[in-house]
Motif scaffolding. Structure first.
Motif, PDB file in Angstrom:
ATOM      1  N   GLU A   8     -33.692 -10.298 -12.046  1.00 33.95           N
ATOM      2  CA  GLU A   8     -33.382  -9.417 -13.161  1.00 33.95           C
ATOM      3  C   GLU A   8     -33.327  -7.972 -12.674  1.00 33.95           C
ATOM      4  O   GLU A   8     -33.928  -7.617 -11.659  1.00 33.95           O
ATOM      5  CB  GLU A   8     -34.472  -9.532 -14.243  1.00 33.95           C
ATOM      6  CG  GLU A   8     -34.570 -10.886 -14.906  1.00 33.95           C
ATOM      7  CD  GLU A   8     -35.680 -10.931 -15.939  1.00 33.95           C
ATOM      8  OE1 GLU A   8     -35.776 -11.946 -16.644  1.00 33.95           O
ATOM      9  OE2 GLU A   8     -36.455  -9.946 -16.033  1.00 33.95           O
ATOM     10  N   LYS A   9     -32.612  -7.137 -13.416  1.00 29.38           N
ATOM     11  CA  LYS A   9     -32.632  -5.703 -13.143  1.00 29.38           C
ATOM     12  C   LYS A   9     -33.998  -5.152 -13.521  1.00 29.38           C
ATOM     13  O   LYS A   9     -34.545  -5.479 -14.563  1.00 29.38           O
ATOM     14  CB  LYS A   9     -31.524  -5.003 -13.927  1.00 29.38           C
ATOM     15  CG  LYS A   9     -30.136  -5.441 -13.483  1.00 29.38           C
ATOM     16  CD  LYS A   9     -29.046  -4.810 -14.328  1.00 29.38           C
ATOM     17  CE  LYS A   9     -27.671  -5.284 -13.866  1.00 29.38           C
ATOM     18  NZ  LYS A   9     -26.577  -4.718 -14.704  1.00 29.38           N
ATOM     19  N   ARG A  10     -34.549  -4.305 -12.661  1.00 31.38           N
ATOM     20  CA  ARG A  10     -35.949  -3.909 -12.802  1.00 31.38           C
ATOM     21  C   ARG A  10     -36.164  -2.885 -13.903  1.00 31.38           C
ATOM     22  O   ARG A  10     -35.366  -1.978 -14.112  1.00 31.38           O
ATOM     23  CB  ARG A  10     -36.478  -3.376 -11.472  1.00 31.38           C
ATOM     24  CG  ARG A  10     -36.587  -4.451 -10.419  1.00 31.38           C
ATOM     25  CD  ARG A  10     -37.293  -3.979  -9.171  1.00 31.38           C
ATOM     26  NE  ARG A  10     -38.662  -3.566  -9.422  1.00 31.38           N
ATOM     27  CZ  ARG A  10     -39.526  -3.284  -8.459  1.00 31.38           C
ATOM     28  NH1 ARG A  10     -39.156  -3.388  -7.200  1.00 31.38           N
ATOM     29  NH2 ARG A  10     -40.750  -2.901  -8.736  1.00 31.38           N
TER      30      ARG A  10
ATOM     31  N   SER B 108     -39.467  -1.602 -13.894  1.00 37.09           N
ATOM     32  CA  SER B 108     -40.661  -0.920 -13.406  1.00 37.09           C
ATOM     33  C   SER B 108     -40.566  -0.662 -11.918  1.00 37.09           C
ATOM     34  O   SER B 108     -39.889  -1.379 -11.185  1.00 37.09           O
ATOM     35  CB  SER B 108     -41.895  -1.791 -13.694  1.00 37.09           C
ATOM     36  OG  SER B 108     -43.024  -1.303 -13.021  1.00 37.09           O
ATOM     37  N   ASN B 109     -41.274   0.391 -11.447  1.00 32.75           N
ATOM     38  CA  ASN B 109     -41.315   0.670 -10.018  1.00 32.75           C
ATOM     39  C   ASN B 109     -42.626   0.183  -9.396  1.00 32.75           C
ATOM     40  O   ASN B 109     -43.006   0.605  -8.311  1.00 32.75           O
ATOM     41  CB  ASN B 109     -41.136   2.169  -9.749  1.00 32.75           C
ATOM     42  CG  ASN B 109     -42.199   3.018 -10.444  1.00 32.75           C
ATOM     43  OD1 ASN B 109     -43.146   2.487 -11.029  1.00 32.75           O
ATOM     44  ND2 ASN B 109     -42.031   4.335 -10.383  1.00 32.75           N
TER      45      ASN B 109
ATOM     46  N   PRO C 127     -44.030  -5.455  -6.117  1.00 39.04           N
ATOM     47  CA  PRO C 127     -43.811  -6.864  -6.459  1.00 39.04           C
ATOM     48  C   PRO C 127     -45.102  -7.665  -6.330  1.00 39.04           C
ATOM     49  O   PRO C 127     -45.975  -7.351  -5.512  1.00 39.04           O
ATOM     50  CB  PRO C 127     -42.768  -7.310  -5.429  1.00 39.04           C
ATOM     51  CG  PRO C 127     -42.091  -6.054  -4.989  1.00 39.04           C
ATOM     52  CD  PRO C 127     -43.145  -4.996  -5.024  1.00 39.04           C
TER      53      PRO C 127
ATOM     54  N   VAL D 271     -37.128 -13.561 -10.032  1.00 35.44           N
ATOM     55  CA  VAL D 271     -37.744 -12.234  -9.991  1.00 35.44           C
ATOM     56  C   VAL D 271     -37.497 -11.542 -11.328  1.00 35.44           C
ATOM     57  O   VAL D 271     -36.345 -11.328 -11.723  1.00 35.44           O
ATOM     58  CB  VAL D 271     -37.179 -11.385  -8.842  1.00 35.44           C
ATOM     59  CG1 VAL D 271     -37.888 -10.030  -8.784  1.00 35.44           C
ATOM     60  CG2 VAL D 271     -37.317 -12.119  -7.510  1.00 35.44           C
ATOM     61  N   THR D 272     -38.577 -11.202 -12.021  1.00 31.88           N
ATOM     62  CA  THR D 272     -38.445 -10.574 -13.332  1.00 31.88           C
ATOM     63  C   THR D 272     -38.211  -9.078 -13.221  1.00 31.88           C
ATOM     64  O   THR D 272     -38.430  -8.472 -12.166  1.00 31.88           O
ATOM     65  CB  THR D 272     -39.714 -10.815 -14.176  1.00 31.88           C
ATOM     66  OG1 THR D 272     -40.789 -10.044 -13.620  1.00 31.88           O
ATOM     67  CG2 THR D 272     -40.096 -12.279 -14.193  1.00 31.88           C
ATOM     68  N   GLY D 273     -37.830  -8.477 -14.345  1.00 29.15           N
ATOM     69  CA  GLY D 273     -37.636  -7.034 -14.377  1.00 29.15           C
ATOM     70  C   GLY D 273     -38.925  -6.273 -14.193  1.00 29.15           C
ATOM     71  O   GLY D 273     -38.898  -5.070 -13.901  1.00 29.15           O
ATOM     72  N   THR D 274     -40.064  -6.957 -14.353  1.00 26.52           N
ATOM     73  CA  THR D 274     -41.373  -6.342 -14.135  1.00 26.52           C
ATOM     74  C   THR D 274     -41.918  -6.652 -12.746  1.00 26.52           C
ATOM     75  O   THR D 274     -43.109  -6.495 -12.497  1.00 26.52           O
ATOM     76  CB  THR D 274     -42.356  -6.814 -15.216  1.00 26.52           C
ATOM     77  OG1 THR D 274     -42.294  -8.237 -15.331  1.00 26.52           O
ATOM     78  CG2 THR D 274     -42.012  -6.191 -16.564  1.00 26.52           C
ATOM     79  N   ALA D 275     -41.036  -7.122 -11.853  1.00 27.82           N
ATOM     80  CA  ALA D 275     -41.326  -7.294 -10.422  1.00 27.82           C
ATOM     81  C   ALA D 275     -42.261  -8.457 -10.095  1.00 27.82           C
ATOM     82  O   ALA D 275     -42.899  -8.456  -9.050  1.00 27.82           O
ATOM     83  CB  ALA D 275     -41.860  -5.997  -9.806  1.00 27.82           C
TER      84      ALA D 275
ATOM     85  N   ARG E 131     -28.020  -4.839 -19.335  1.00 29.38           N
ATOM     86  CA  ARG E 131     -28.791  -6.030 -18.979  1.00 29.38           C
ATOM     87  C   ARG E 131     -28.256  -7.232 -19.743  1.00 29.38           C
ATOM     88  O   ARG E 131     -27.842  -7.116 -20.897  1.00 29.38           O
ATOM     89  CB  ARG E 131     -30.277  -5.812 -19.292  1.00 29.38           C
ATOM     90  CG  ARG E 131     -30.836  -4.599 -18.562  1.00 29.38           C
ATOM     91  CD  ARG E 131     -32.292  -4.317 -18.914  1.00 29.38           C
ATOM     92  NE  ARG E 131     -32.712  -3.069 -18.321  1.00 29.38           N
ATOM     93  CZ  ARG E 131     -33.133  -2.936 -17.059  1.00 29.38           C
ATOM     94  NH1 ARG E 131     -33.194  -3.995 -16.280  1.00 29.38           N
ATOM     95  NH2 ARG E 131     -33.495  -1.764 -16.589  1.00 29.38           N
TER      96      ARG E 131
END
Length: 234
Positions: free
Chosen positions: A57-59, A61-62, A65, A141-145, A197
């Motif tokens: 997914e497009k992230r 959060s920074n 992981p 892989v989720t957008g929340t890493a 998204r």
């Protein structure tokens, strides 16, 4: 699942309000004879050549992981059903959403299977002696890493579930045939923070008469189920 602290905002919106841009009625569902315990055992013993449709997914959060695993518990009733949870409403993120039992990998876990089984026991009280692990699907892989390994398993009936009240508001089952039918897979698009998204949803309403409740399956859970569909239909 252990919830992280985020340094960038997560979108706050009702996914049900986002228009459906397409439904995959042109794709065939997985035949009933392929959705039996023996057929699934055979499929995982001799997997086909296939490609997952959803993987990253497009992230949002920074954050760094983190490894995680979820269990896809297929209950061996007259027809297979998938055991799902509704997250507690007081969770800091994704509260009230439909999810697979699972969570972040601990240092003491031997592997992704161990993580998924431990978390399923902690979240909903599903004990390992009722579970027959079939195999794993590619990581998601989720957008929340979170780097999630989906673990597919058969579950022998006779279990007694005990949901953790701090994590789980409800536990329910959905027929696998419904989830493996693309005519029930809806496509959505949504722009957040300048990024477009895309995701799937699989709304399900059981046969509960006047008390029927819609279970809105979407996001990462729907993405991993779509990959299971691709695996079983390859």
């Amino acid at each position: 699942m252990t919830t992280p602290r985020f340094t960038t905002p997560l979108p706050t919106f009702d996914p049900r309000s986002i228009p459906v841009i397409g439904v995959d009625t042109h794709l065939s569902g997985v035949p009933a004879q392929e959705l039996t315990p023996q057929a699934l055992r055979q499929r995982f013993r001799h997997p086909p050549v296939w490609t997952p449709e959803h993987s990253v997914e497009k992230r949002f959060s920074n954050r760094e992981p983190a490894l995680a695993a979820v269990l896809l518990p297929l209950v061996m009733r007259d027809e297979l059903t998938l055991l799902l949870t509704e997250r507690a409403g007081n969770m800091s993120t994704h509260s009230g959403q439909i999810a697979l039992p699972g969570g972040k990998t601990d240092d003491t876990d031997h592997d992704a299977v161990d993580t998924a089984l431990r978390e399923a026991h902690e979240e909903i009280g599903l004990t390992r002696e009722h579970v027959e692990v079939l195999g794993i699907l590619p990581t998601y892989v989720t957008g929340t890493a979170f780097i999630i390994t989906p673990v597919v398993a058969l579950v022998r009936p006779g279990f007694a579930l005990q949901p953790s009240p701090s994590e789980v508001a409800d536990i329910f089952e959905v027929p696998l045939r419904y989830l493996m039918d693309p005519s029930n897979h809806q496509r959505h698009e949504f722009e957040f923070d300048g990024v477009l998204r895309q995701w799937l949803s699989m709304p399900y309403t059981g046969d509960e008469g006047m008390d029927a409740k819609e279970r809105y399956i979407w996001g990462a859970t729907a993405g991993m189920l779509r990959n299971l569909y691709r695996f079983l239909s390859a």
